[in-house]
Design an enzyme around this catalytic site. Sequence first.
Site: not given
Length: 76
Positions: A15-16
Amino acid sequence: MADWDDMVDCEGLLCPLPVLRARKRLLSLAPGTVLCVRATDAMAEIDLPHFCAEAGHAYLGTQAEGNVTLHLIRRG
């Protein structure tokens, strides 16, 4: 035949990055096109639906493929 029109491989990315790569690919696709995001990061199951809700795309769900999760998104 696949259940999607295009795919972005985010295996091994945290993430992200899966959301950012999905966003970039979706921008190049026609409305109604289904994108498959291949991800191994468990947070993608939370982040991708949230991103879709914010950006106007339809999160269609997931499919398991071993240790990879396929996230299906219909471009809004």
